[in-house]
Design a protein around this motif. Structure first.
Motif, PDB file in Angstrom:
ATOM      1  N   LYS A   1      82.360  68.894  65.565  1.00 41.89           N
ATOM      2  CA  LYS A   1      83.688  68.874  65.092  1.00 41.89           C
ATOM      3  C   LYS A   1      84.609  70.148  65.766  1.00 41.89           C
ATOM      4  O   LYS A   1      85.714  70.162  65.545  1.00 41.89           O
ATOM      5  CB  LYS A   1      83.963  69.261  63.727  1.00 41.89           C
ATOM      6  CG  LYS A   1      83.236  70.789  63.143  1.00 41.89           C
ATOM      7  CD  LYS A   1      83.498  70.827  61.719  1.00 41.89           C
ATOM      8  CE  LYS A   1      82.856  71.886  61.048  1.00 41.89           C
ATOM      9  NZ  LYS A   1      83.427  71.916  59.520  1.00 41.89           N
ATOM     10  N   SER A   2      84.016  70.973  66.892  1.00 43.44           N
ATOM     11  CA  SER A   2      84.630  71.919  67.709  1.00 43.44           C
ATOM     12  C   SER A   2      83.790  71.921  68.910  1.00 43.44           C
ATOM     13  O   SER A   2      83.241  71.029  69.441  1.00 43.44           O
ATOM     14  CB  SER A   2      84.743  73.250  67.052  1.00 43.44           C
ATOM     15  OG  SER A   2      83.425  73.794  66.706  1.00 43.44           O
TER      16      SER A   2
ATOM     17  N   ASP B   1      96.050  68.131  67.347  1.00 44.13           N
ATOM     18  CA  ASP B   1      95.162  69.258  67.069  1.00 44.13           C
ATOM     19  C   ASP B   1      95.524  69.879  66.159  1.00 44.13           C
ATOM     20  O   ASP B   1      95.909  71.393  65.835  1.00 44.13           O
ATOM     21  CB  ASP B   1      95.352  70.136  68.432  1.00 44.13           C
ATOM     22  CG  ASP B   1      94.686  69.501  69.729  1.00 44.13           C
ATOM     23  OD1 ASP B   1      93.432  69.187  69.515  1.00 44.13           O
ATOM     24  OD2 ASP B   1      95.310  69.794  70.818  1.00 44.13           O
TER      25      ASP B   1
ATOM     26  N   ASN C   1      85.301  68.244  69.090  1.00 45.44           N
ATOM     27  CA  ASN C   1      86.319  68.070  68.434  1.00 45.44           C
ATOM     28  C   ASN C   1      86.720  66.770  67.742  1.00 45.44           C
ATOM     29  O   ASN C   1      87.543  66.274  67.628  1.00 45.44           O
ATOM     30  CB  ASN C   1      87.674  68.279  69.228  1.00 45.44           C
ATOM     31  CG  ASN C   1      87.537  69.793  69.854  1.00 45.44           C
ATOM     32  OD1 ASN C   1      87.444  70.676  69.273  1.00 45.44           O
ATOM     33  ND2 ASN C   1      87.631  69.750  71.158  1.00 45.44           N
TER      34      ASN C   1
ATOM     35  N   ARG D   1      90.322  64.982  66.721  1.00 42.86           N
ATOM     36  CA  ARG D   1      91.039  66.194  66.176  1.00 42.86           C
ATOM     37  C   ARG D   1      92.653  66.029  67.530  1.00 42.86           C
ATOM     38  O   ARG D   1      93.391  66.449  66.928  1.00 42.86           O
ATOM     39  CB  ARG D   1      90.495  67.414  66.714  1.00 42.86           C
ATOM     40  CG  ARG D   1      91.197  68.651  66.533  1.00 42.86           C
ATOM     41  CD  ARG D   1      90.328  69.961  66.668  1.00 42.86           C
ATOM     42  NE  ARG D   1      91.151  71.191  66.589  1.00 42.86           N
ATOM     43  CZ  ARG D   1      90.598  72.249  66.523  1.00 42.86           C
ATOM     44  NH1 ARG D   1      89.359  72.453  66.725  1.00 42.86           N
ATOM     45  NH2 ARG D   1      91.449  73.365  66.695  1.00 42.86           N
ATOM     46  N   ARG D   2      92.181  65.335  68.481  1.00 43.97           N
ATOM     47  CA  ARG D   2      93.752  65.570  69.511  1.00 43.97           C
ATOM     48  C   ARG D   2      94.672  64.571  68.807  1.00 43.97           C
ATOM     49  O   ARG D   2      95.860  64.909  69.150  1.00 43.97           O
ATOM     50  CB  ARG D   2      93.073  64.879  70.769  1.00 43.97           C
ATOM     51  CG  ARG D   2      92.923  63.456  70.837  1.00 43.97           C
ATOM     52  CD  ARG D   2      92.835  63.186  72.259  1.00 43.97           C
ATOM     53  NE  ARG D   2      92.501  61.626  72.390  1.00 43.97           N
ATOM     54  CZ  ARG D   2      91.678  60.856  72.637  1.00 43.97           C
ATOM     55  NH1 ARG D   2      90.640  61.432  72.803  1.00 43.97           N
ATOM     56  NH2 ARG D   2      91.758  59.427  72.767  1.00 43.97           N
TER      57      ARG D   2
END
Length: 554
Positions: free
Chosen positions: A33-34, A468, A151, A172-173
Motif C-alpha cells: 500500500k506504500s 494521491d 501504492n 492510490r494514484r
C-alpha cells in the motif's frame, strides 16, 4: 488482471513468498500500500536467529527450547522445530543472494546474544539487518520478474460461491477500485502494533489491514491479545533502540546509575520491570558510555543516529531516556504449519499470521527468521495450489460495492478529525491495554473503541481530490484498526490469566488448566465476534487427512 499468485505485503515474508512462487515458473504480483521499503521488516535492526555450523556452544535443540520457554507454553513444537532446523538454510540462501552479514575474525558469520537465549545465535548486519535483507530480496524480486504494485491498498478478498477468486484494491494514484484475479493468495501484510499510535515503534500504516480483511471474510484470528512492548524506545517518539544495543553490552539504569534489572531477559519481563520502576518515580535510561566510540560506530551506528536525531542525546557521553512501546504482535490470522488458512488457496505468513512459533511472547531475532522461513513455505504452497487450481469469476457487484464505499468517504461531509481520533485511540490503548491490564481497564478501552466505531461513520475526506488522497487511506486504515482493536480487547478480556506479554493485574498467575491453548476469534452474523479457546491439533486433523489423500490422488 490475472495472476497465478498474488502476494499482499512487501516485508521479508511477502518478498520471500513472491520470489519463491516466481521461481516455480508462475506469474506473480506483489501488492503493497506504500513504498516497498516502508515495511516493519525494513526497520528491524537487531538481527536474525539461526544455529550455524560455525556457531559455538549452541544447537537447534537449545534454540527450540529457548523459543518454547519464551512463548510461555503457547508455541507449537512442530512449527518451532521446522523453523529452527531450517534456519541455516535461510542464512545460506540470503548469502547466495548477496546479503552481506557481519563476520568474525575467522571469516564466519558473526553472531550476537539476544534476550532469552542461551547462546550467541543472532546473525546481523551492524544494526540495520532488516533493511539489508529487505533491499536484497526486493532487488531479487525485480530481477526475476515479480510484478510490483506499490501504492495499491487491499480492500477485500473477492469470492465466488465461497471460493477465493482474487482481491479488490484501492489504487492510490486515482482512488480507483480495481480487481485482480488469482489462483492462490498470500497474505503477508504485517501486524497491528501501529494502532497504539504515539506509543509504538511502528508507523501508523501498521493498522492490521489484512487481518481485519481476513476477519470480514469469516477467517479465524488467533491470540490477538498478545502485543509485545519493546522495552527500549525513545521517550515521546517510540523510536526503536534495537536489542542489539543490550546484546553488545549497553546497561539499563535509573537516574542514580543503578542497574535494576537483567538487560537480556525476555522482552515481556523487561518491559514490566521498566514500567514498575517508572511507577515508583524513577527515570529509566540506556547507558552506552562504557562501550566506547569504536564499538558503537561499528556495531550500533543506527542507535547513535536515532538518539542524536530523535532526542538530541550523544550516547558516547550522555544517558539516553527510554520507555517501552508497542512493537510486535504475536496474534493474527490463524494458520497451519504449511501457512494455509480457513479459506482454500489463501495462505498467511509473517507478522499478520499466527504461525505458532511465538506463542505468548516472541524472542528477539526470531521474527526475521519466521518471516523468511514461513514466507518461503507460503510461496511454495501457493505455487502448488496455483498449479492445481483454476481462476474463479470475479463478482463485480463486490467491486461496485467497494467503489461506493470509497466514493462515500471522499464525497461525504467530514464531521471529525482523523488524526485526533488515531491519537486518542493510541493513547487509550496504551493506558488501558498496555504492559499491565485489568478487567476494568480493558472494558474501558473496549467501550471507547465501540464509541470510535460509531464516530468513524462520520469520517470523510476534507480533501476531495482523487489523486494521491492520503486522507482516504488513513480513514480506511482507522476503520481496520478499530476492527483489530476490538478483536484484541475482547480476546484480552476473555483470557483471565497472565501469560507472556499479556499481564492481568487482576489475574497475575497463569492458568494451565483453562488457558494453555490459543484464543480464537470468529466473526458471526453482522459484526458480532465470538471468542473461544481451542487446541490447534483438533481443528487441524481433518485438514491433514484431506491434504494427504489429495496429494496421493494428485
Amino acid at each position: 488482471m490475472l495472476y497465478d499468485v498474488i502476494v499482499v505485503g512487501s516485508g521479508i515474508s511477502g518478498l520471500y513468498a513472491a520470489l519463491t512462487a516466481k521461481r516455480s515458473g508462475l506469474n506473480v504480483a506483489l501488492i503493497c500500500k506504500s513504498n516497498p521499503l516502508r515495511s516493519n521488516s525494513a526497520v528491524a535492526s537487531g538481527g536474525i536467529n539461526a544455529v550455524l555450523k560455525s556457531t559455538r556452544h549452541d544447537s537447534c535443540r537449545d534454540h527450540i527450547a529457548d523459543t518454547l520457554k519464551g512463548a510461555d507454553k503457547l508455541a507449537r513444537f512442530s512449527a518451532v522445530s521446522s523453523m529452527v532446523t531450517g534456519g541455516e538454510e535461510i542464512i545460506n540462501d540470503l548469502l547466495s543472494m548477496g546479503v552481506v552479514f557481519d563476520c568474525n575474525d575467522e571469516g564466519d558469520v558473526a553472531q550476537r546474544p539476544f534476550g532469552g537465549t542461551k547462546a550467541k545465535r543472532t546473525c546481523y548486519i551492524a544494526d540495520k539487518t532488516g533493511a539489508a535483507i529487505t533491499q536484497t530480496l526486493l532487488v531479487q524480486c525485480r530481477k526475476e520478474g515479480v510484478k510490483l504494485f506499490p501504492n495499491h491498498m487491499m480492500l477485500s478478498i473477492a469470492t465466488f460461491k465461497d471460493k477465493m477468486s482474487g482481491i479488490t484494491i484501492l489504487r492510490r494514484r486515482d482512488s480507483q477500485v480495481i480487481a485482480f484475479a488469482c489462483k492462490a493468495l498470500v497474505l503477508a501484510g504485517g501486524g497491528y502494533a501501529g494502532i497504539y499510535r504515539g506509543h509504538s515503534t511502528n508507523s501508523q500504516e501498521s493498522s492490521g489491514d489484512v487481518i481485519a480483511i481476513a476477519l470480514r471474510a469469516k477467517m479465524r484470528l488467533s491470540n490477538m491479545e498478545f502485543v509485545q512492548f519493546h522495552p527500549t524506545t525513545l521517550v515521546g517518539s517510540g523510536t526503536l533502540i534495537s536489542e542489539a544495543a543490550r546484546g553488545e553490552g549497553a546497561y539499563i539504569v535509573d537516574e542514580t546509575g543503578e542497574r535494576f534489572t537483567d538487560e537480556l531477559q525476555t522482552r515481556d519481563k523487561l518491559s514490566r520491570d521498566i514500567v514498575l520502576h517508572q511507577l515508583k518515580g524513577h527515570t529509566v535510561y540506556l547507558d552506552f558510555r562504557h562501550l566506547g566510540e569504536e564499538l558503537i560506530d561499528k556495531k550500533l551506528p543506527s542507535a547513535r543516529k536515532h538518539a542524536l536525531n530523535g532526542a538530541g542525546i550523544d550516547i558516547l557521553s550522555e544517558l539516553l531516556p527510554i520507555t517501552p512501546s508497542a512493537h510486535y504482535t504475536m496474534g493474527g490470522i490463524w494458520s497451519r504449519n504449511d501457512t494455509s488458512t480457513d479459506m482454500e488457496n489463501v495462505f498467511a505468513c509473517g507478522e499478520c499470521a499466527q504461525s505458532g512459533v511465538h506463542g505468548a511472547n516472541r524472542l528477539g531475532g526470531n521474527s526475521l527468521l519466521e518471516a523468511a522461513y514461513f514466507g518461503r513455505v507460503a510461496g511454495t504452497q501457493a505455487s502448488i495450489a496455483a498449479k492445481k487450481g483454476v481462476f474463479h469469476p470475479i463478482d463485480y457487484a463486490q467491486v461496485a460495492k467497494e467503489l461506493r464505499y470509497v466514493d462515500m468517504i471522499i464525497e461525504g461531509e467530514s464531521r471529525f478529525n482523523i488524526n485526533t481520533m488515531r491519537r486518542n485511540l493510541g493513547n487509550n490503548l496504551y493506558k488501558n491495554a498496555g504492559v499491565f491490564r485489568t478487567h476494568d481497564s480493558l472494558t474501558n478501552a473496549l467501550e471507547y473503541v465501540h464509541y470510535l466505531m460509531k464516530m468513524s461513520s462520520g469520517l470523510c475526506c476534507v480533501n476531495k481530490e482523487r489523486s494521491d488522497n492520503v486522507e482516504l487511506m488513513s480513514i480506511i486504515e482507522l476503520r481496520n484498526a478499530l476492527t483489530v482493536a476490538e478483536s484484541m480487547l475482547m480476546s484480552a478480556l476473555a483470557r483471565e490469566e497472565s501469560r507472556g506479554v499479556h499481564y492481568r493485574d487482576d489475574f497475575p498467575q497463569s492458568d494451565e488448566k483453562n488457558y494453555e491453548v490459543d484464543t480464537i476469534v470468529r466473526r458471526l452474523a453482522g459484526t458480532f465476534l465470538r471468542i473461544t479457546f481451542e487446541g490447534h491439533l483438533s481443528s487441524d486433523w481433518w485438514h491433514r487427512i484431506r491434504k494427504f489423500f489429495h496429494t496421493q490422488i494428485g
